[in-house]
Structure formats: C-alpha cells, structure tokens
Design a protein around this motif. Structure first.
Motif, PDB file in Angstrom:
ATOM      1  N   ASN A  34      -4.208  50.146  62.240  1.00 28.17           N
ATOM      2  CA  ASN A  34      -4.567  51.542  61.974  1.00 28.17           C
ATOM      3  C   ASN A  34      -3.867  52.071  60.715  1.00 28.17           C
ATOM      4  O   ASN A  34      -3.309  53.159  60.696  1.00 28.17           O
ATOM      5  CB  ASN A  34      -4.246  52.430  63.182  1.00 28.17           C
ATOM      6  CG  ASN A  34      -5.089  52.042  64.387  1.00 28.17           C
ATOM      7  OD1 ASN A  34      -6.215  51.606  64.239  1.00 28.17           O
ATOM      8  ND2 ASN A  34      -4.524  52.190  65.558  1.00 28.17           N
ATOM      9  N   GLU A  49      -7.943  49.290  64.529  1.00 33.35           N
ATOM     10  CA  GLU A  49      -8.389  48.520  63.374  1.00 33.35           C
ATOM     11  C   GLU A  49      -7.215  47.674  62.894  1.00 33.35           C
ATOM     12  O   GLU A  49      -6.127  48.192  62.665  1.00 33.35           O
ATOM     13  CB  GLU A  49      -8.837  49.443  62.249  1.00 33.35           C
ATOM     14  CG  GLU A  49      -9.285  48.678  61.019  1.00 33.35           C
ATOM     15  CD  GLU A  49      -9.571  49.581  59.829  1.00 33.35           C
ATOM     16  OE1 GLU A  49     -10.744  49.842  59.582  1.00 33.35           O
ATOM     17  OE2 GLU A  49      -8.591  49.992  59.180  1.00 33.35           O
ATOM     18  N   GLU A  62     -12.031  45.160  64.147  1.00 34.20           N
ATOM     19  CA  GLU A  62     -11.798  46.181  65.162  1.00 34.20           C
ATOM     20  C   GLU A  62     -11.612  45.473  66.493  1.00 34.20           C
ATOM     21  O   GLU A  62     -12.380  44.569  66.840  1.00 34.20           O
ATOM     22  CB  GLU A  62     -12.981  47.142  65.238  1.00 34.20           C
ATOM     23  CG  GLU A  62     -12.786  48.230  66.258  1.00 34.20           C
ATOM     24  CD  GLU A  62     -13.988  49.132  66.387  1.00 34.20           C
ATOM     25  OE1 GLU A  62     -14.193  49.671  67.477  1.00 34.20           O
ATOM     26  OE2 GLU A  62     -14.721  49.283  65.400  1.00 34.20           O
ATOM     27  N   ARG A  83     -15.267  43.751  60.318  1.00 31.05           N
ATOM     28  CA  ARG A  83     -15.666  44.767  59.351  1.00 31.05           C
ATOM     29  C   ARG A  83     -15.178  44.412  57.943  1.00 31.05           C
ATOM     30  O   ARG A  83     -15.021  45.293  57.098  1.00 31.05           O
ATOM     31  CB  ARG A  83     -15.120  46.130  59.757  1.00 31.05           C
ATOM     32  CG  ARG A  83     -15.627  46.595  61.105  1.00 31.05           C
ATOM     33  CD  ARG A  83     -15.400  48.075  61.293  1.00 31.05           C
ATOM     34  NE  ARG A  83     -15.656  48.536  62.645  1.00 31.05           N
ATOM     35  CZ  ARG A  83     -16.852  48.695  63.180  1.00 31.05           C
ATOM     36  NH1 ARG A  83     -17.916  48.379  62.496  1.00 31.05           N
ATOM     37  NH2 ARG A  83     -16.987  49.142  64.413  1.00 31.05           N
TER      38      ARG A  83
END
Length: 121
Positions: A34, A49, A62, A83
């Motif tokens: 994060n 994340e 994620e 991602r």
C-alpha cells in the motif's frame, strides 16, 4: 480477517523462488505494501496492493486471498490480481543484417558495425 507476513505470501504465490529471497527483497527496500516500505513481517490482508521488484521487473499485484503455504501454480494465480503495467514497446532499433552469401565483412564494414554496436550499448 485473515492475514500473513508479506515475505511468506510472496513466496507462497510464487513471486519469489524462496522465502529467504522474499525476506531479502524486503530488507533491500524492494517491497512496498500500500505504497509503504515493507519489512518481512509486515502483514498483508485481502485488498492490499503489493509492489515487489523481482529481478529487473517491478510486479504490482493485489492480494485476493491470503495463503500460508506454497501451492500449485494455478491455485497461486487465483490468490492475486496482477496489475503490473505493460512494458513500453522498445524503440525500433535497426538491426544490422548482411545479405545472404555476401561473405565476410570487409575491414571498413566491420568498423561500421562496431560503431553501430557501441551506440546501442
């Protein structure tokens, strides 16, 4: 809500080969959870994340499911959403090619090729 250590999770979902590699990446500052630097003991929960530099590639994933043990590749892939942005297409670099059957390059042609190769490095 279930949670686990980030080094253990990276190893379990097969982003690193060994758990010690994951811990080393955390120690080296190559893992963020994060957008915060993560130590090996940082906990991850679903929805987090994780950015991890693996080799020369920074993977952005994620957490979908937390797992503690290493599992098969198909099951591990279901535990994360990748991602990672696609790498930019490399600029089209002209490739030095010689005509088939042209023989060995002359001394002048070899110097031109050497200069061309030095520019690409």
């Amino acid at each position: 809500m279930e949670s686990t250590r980030v080094d253990r999770w990276l190893w379990a979902v097969r982003l690193t080969k060994t758990r010690s590699d994951a811990a080393d990446a955390c120690r080296g500052g190559h893992v963020r959870v994060n957008d915060r630097p993560a130590k090996a003991a940082t906990t991850v929960v679903p929805g987090d994340e994780v950015r991890a530099r693996v080799g020369n590639v920074t993977r952005v994933v994620e957490v979908v499911r937390v797992i503690q043990k290493r599992v098969g590749a198909a099951e591990a892939a279901a535990c994360l959403i990748d991602r990672t942005p696609k790498p930019p297409p490399e600029a089209l670099v002209p490739v030095a090619r010689r005509e088939r059957g042209a023989g060995r390059p002359t001394k002048r042609e070899r110097r031109v090729l050497d200069r061309f190769r030095e520019q690409g490095s």
